[in-house]
Design an enzyme around this catalytic site. Structure first.
Site, PDB file in Angstrom:
ATOM      1  N   ASP A 463       0.854  -1.185   0.000  1.00 26.22           N
ATOM      2  CA  ASP A 463       0.000   0.000   0.000  1.00 26.22           C
ATOM      3  C   ASP A 463       0.891   1.236   0.000  1.00 26.22           C
ATOM      4  OD1 ASP A 463      -2.591  -0.891  -0.056  1.00 26.22           O
ATOM      5  OD2 ASP A 463      -2.696  -1.218   2.093  1.00 26.22           O
ATOM      6  N   ASP A 602      -2.811  -2.779   6.121  1.00 23.62           N
ATOM      7  CA  ASP A 602      -3.128  -2.314   7.468  1.00 23.62           C
ATOM      8  C   ASP A 602      -4.617  -2.318   7.786  1.00 23.62           C
ATOM      9  OD1 ASP A 602      -3.907  -0.290   5.834  1.00 23.62           O
ATOM     10  OD2 ASP A 602      -2.596   1.246   6.677  1.00 23.62           O
ATOM     11  N   ASP A 606      -7.588  -5.545   3.574  1.00 26.31           N
ATOM     12  CA  ASP A 606      -6.331  -6.150   3.119  1.00 26.31           C
ATOM     13  C   ASP A 606      -6.208  -7.613   3.555  1.00 26.31           C
ATOM     14  OD1 ASP A 606      -5.366  -3.792   1.948  1.00 26.31           O
ATOM     15  OD2 ASP A 606      -4.607  -3.064   3.866  1.00 26.31           O
TER      16      ASP A 606
END
Length: 852
Positions: A463, A602, A606
């Protein structure tokens, strides 16, 4: 980050399928079924299974855990059914009187309710009793708490709550004592056989040589075996303590609570009854409690009930169970039970945690150890047959000319030396060492399998927000009616009614919070990064957070979740705003192309990609509990540089194991060939049982400590990733192993057959000259292993001493080994059947060992 290697195309092929290979020693790194784990344990003959498999998962305990969980879940279903039945009866049957008295309450240490009453209230989901207590507000008053401000949060208050209602800790399995580990080490079948042989040797020695001289041989073997047992027990005990401490660290969740009207972060272990806990998507319910308020608040209770059904929590379903996960919405709960008094705590009380691990590298090394052990067993049988044959044909004599009894213990000792039990130990040592060091580098390892795999990672999918950036957001532009507000807090361009509406929307449309101190200190803004940015902007606009929220009420909420997070960023560049399914498909596509994939994440959305990846890396600060539990490694500082350090440590683990394999197999091969050739040709053994046990101690334990704890160096990151299908023993390792083993065999066999002449001992007494020769061979062999450890440090470099001063433990172990060897030769000759060597022979011995 994307890199490639020659083995990348084959690295992941078939590894995700449990049934894709017929090799019992080939298990997947994630989700290996119990049947597959059982299969590899039964793949080959293992003489001492309890010792060999001591660092792997205890499958019997795992089955017992599952049985306990099933029983507990069945009880939970029954209690829930009874509660629903009672509640239905209460609702459908009109009571004759509505003036039922509240239950009698004695109170606990100044509080208005007893711990047993609170526990029963939550456990039984008893709504009628809750109403008799005055509802949530009534319970909060009894607990001297406020549903909005929480507890006062000072130390005396927290201590009083822990004394009255317990702490939020679960009963742990009683740690095995040091003596228990020593006893486990004694269960090694080969060592038991050797002890029996030592007892026989002691008896025969006393009979043939008298008690004054005849006890040394048998007693020496007994002492050597006990020393090996003690060292194994000590090592296992220390590793057990270390893994238990790491497990406790994994479970130490940080969460938000409201104390004194302010949101603060505390350890889950510091949670107390009466705390008000805000919960959002991805959080774990930290204790049993009652829902105060919530919006589209949904809980996954599968960890407790075994059902994957999502439960909506509202005023009709208030009770919360610890261990469950928030899958949608947000809300706040009042803690009513902690620790052993929670339903999760009751389950944990019946389940003893096991720190056993199961990694692909362990399985492969156990396969190597089993294969070599079988060879050693055949060799030992051959040696025993030769000794018996020589005895009955009259070809074996003592130095005084009398027939020598059969030394069966030598065959057993050969098995001890031949079986490389140090291989599984080396894996555990390097894991424990690296995990401890990685904690200092801000990384917490949750899965040892991924720890091994991360060194082979060819692709890292990350990310942007929170990993490549600081995860700090600010409002930089604002537009109203098509006009840009410059600066962003310029309220003069807005009418009073529009400004009021904006401030009201900011205050109500958030799950974050603002603590406004009574003094002139700056307000404390908490929440997700986006919420914090908008709330901070609201403060710039003049928002009074608590005052604004109190002037209006929320009618309906549509919480933000992953399904509403779409598009905008090319998936092959950054996956920050792609959907969970996009990320999952992307990871699967990379794996199908043969990549070893690491994924960072996070948030809750995800989790699927983290779970599917070969290595899941979650963020420790901003990461949700769902993301952390789906990951294998937690990056504690949310910094991408820490991920690079994780890869570095992963490669170091693999490299250290290879170093130890080269070292140990060299010793195995050399010791076997030297003793077997000597016994078959002359019936004489240059290395006796006690000496071989000392070599075994150097090889299995001290060698593992020295080589498995080598810190990583910068050269590791200059190499391409190692494909997991590539052989553990590389061509370079085979070259080094065979050259060093051949050198040792050639030198020591030459000394064995012509040592008296080469060492100029012809003029000495024959019996003494033989002892000097055997002592010299033993000393040279041990010193060869000392220098072999230096060679193994740098298997592909000429300068084997490079960076040696950085590894203090390696130097200490080398020094200890040398000092003990000197003591054995110079002072313990009675026990090891050695004699003192002159300084000239010491120099020659060191020179021969150094040349290699």
């Amino acid at each position: 980050m994307d890199s490639s290697s020659s083995g990348a195309d084959k690295a992941r092929r078939d590894s995700g399928s449990c049934g894709g290979s017929d090799d019992p020693l080939d298990i997947p790194g994630k989700g290996a079924p119990v049947e597959r784990l059982k299969k590899w344990r039964q793949a080959a003959l293992v003489l001492n299974a309890s010792l060999r498999f001591r660092y792997t998962l205890d499958l019997k305990k795992e089955e017992q855990k599952e049985e306990v969980k099933k029983k507990f879940r069945a009880q939970a279903h029954v209690k829930r059914a009874v509660s629903r039945y009672k509640e239905a009866a209460r609702v459908n049957v009109e009571p004759k009187e509505t003036t039922d008295a509240a239950p009698h309450v004695d109170g606990a240490l100044g509080f208005g309710i007893e711990v047993e009453q609170l526990t029963a209230l939550t456990r039984d989901n008893n709504y009628s009793t809750l109403q008799k207590y005055g509802g949530i507000s009534g319970i909060a008053n009894m607990l001297k708490a406020d549903t909005k401000k929480g507890t006062c949060g000072d130390d005396p208050d927290l201590k009083a709550r822990q004394n009255a209602f317990g702490s939020n800790t679960y009963p742990r399995k009683k740690r095995s004592s040091f003596l228990a580990f020593v006893w486990d080490a004694c269960n090694d079948l080969t060592l038991i056989i050797l002890m029996v042989a030592a007892a026989v040797s002691l008896a025969l020695g006393i009979v043939t040589e008298g008690i004054k001289e005849g006890w040394y041989d048998g007693a020496s073997i007994c002492f050597a075996v006990l020393l090996v047992v003690f060292v194994i027990g000590t090592t296992d005990y220390k590793q057990s303590l270390q893994f238990q401490n790491l497990n406790e660290e994994k479970q130490n969740i940080r969460l938000e609570v409201v104390r004194g009207g302010r949101r603060i972060k505390v350890s889950i272990y510091d949670l107390v009854v009466g705390d008000v806990v805000p919960l959002k998507i991805g959080d774990q319910v930290p204790a049993d409690g009652i829902l105060i308020s919530g919006h589209s608040f949904c809980i996954d209770e599968s960890s407790m009930t075994g059902e994957s059904k999502i439960v909506n929590k509202d005023q009709k379903s208030l009770f919360m169970m610890s261990g469950c996960k928030v899958v949608d919405g947000y809300g706040t709960m009042l803690v009513t039970a902690v620790g052993i008094n929670t339903q999760w705590g009751m389950l944990m009380a019946d389940i003893s945690e096991d720190s056993g691990v199961e990694t692909p590298l362990q399985v492969r090394l156990n396969g190597v150890a089993t294969f070599i052990g079988i060879i050693g067993l055949y060799v030992a049988v051959l040696v025993l047959i030769v000794l018996v044959a020589r005895y009955f044909t009259g070809h074996t004599y003592n130095p005084d000319g009398s027939p020598q009894y059969v030394k069966g213990k030598m065959g057993v000792t050969i098995v001890v030396v031949a079986v490389p039990e140090g291989l599984p130990l080396a894996v555990t040592l390097t894991h424990a060492f690296s995990m401890r060091k990685m904690m200092r580098d801000k990384a917490l390892v949750r899965s040892l399998s991924a720890f091994e795999t991360v060194g082979s990672a060819t692709t890292i999918c990350t990310d942007k927000t929170g990993t490549l950036t600081l995860n700090q957001m600010f409002v930089t532009e604002a537009y109203f009616g098509g006009k840009k507000m410059v600066p962003t807090d310029n309220t003069e361009m807005l009418s009073a009614s529009v400004l009021t509406m904006i401030i009201e929307g900011i205050a109500q449309n958030t799950s974050g919070s603002i603590f406004e101190p009574e003094d002139d200190q700056a307000p404390d803004v908490t929440g997700l990064p986006t919420e914090k940015a908008i709330l901070s902007w609201g403060l710039q606009l003049g928002m009074k957070f608590n005052e604004t929220r109190s002037k209006s009420s929320i009618l309906q909420v549509s919480p933000f979740n992953s399904e509403k997070k779409r598009g905008g960023v090319a998936v092959h560049v950054v996956m920050g705003r792609s959907s969970p399914n996009d990320k999952l498909l992307f990871v699967k596509a990379l794996k199908n192309k043969g990549h070893v994939v690491a994924v960072t994440g996070d948030s809750t959305n995800d989790a699927p990609a983290l779970h599917e990846a070969d290595i899941g890396l979650s963020m420790g600060i901003q990461g949700t509990e769902v993301a952390k539990e789906s990951s294998d490694i937690v990056i504690l500082d949310d910094n991408f540089a820490s991920i690079v350090r994780v890869v570095r440590w992963g490669r170091s683990v693999y490299a250290n194991i290879q170093k130890f394999i080269q070292f140990q197999l060299t010793v195995n091969v050399a010791a076997l060939i030297i003793n077997v050739v000597s016994i078959v040709s002359s019936g004489d053994v240059p290395l006796n049982a006690v000496q071989l046990l000392w070599v075994n101690l150097i090889m299995d334990t001290l060698g593992a400590l020295a080589l498995a704890t080598e810190p990583p160096n910068n050269n590791l990151m200059q190499r391409p990733p190692v494909g997991r299908r590539e052989p553990l023993i590389t061509n370079i390792m085979w070259r080094n192993l065979l050259i060093m083993a051949f050198y040792q065999v050639a030198v020591l066999l030459t000394l064995n057959f012509d040592g008296q002449n080469l060492l100029q001992l012809k003029h000495d007494n024959h019996a003494h000259a033989e002892k000097v020769k055997h002592t010299f061979i033993f000393n040279t062999f041990v010193l060869c292993q000392v220098f072999n450890e230096f060679n193994a440090r740098k298997p592909d470099e000429l300068n084997v001493f490079k960076g040696i001063t950085r590894n203090h433990l390696f130097l200490a172990i080398i020094a200890i080994t040398v000092v003990l060897q000197v003591l054995i030769i110079e002072f313990l000759g009675k026990f090891t059947s050695t004699v003192r060597l002159s300084w000239q022979l010491w120099l020659v011995s060191i020179g021969l060992a150094f040349i290699r």
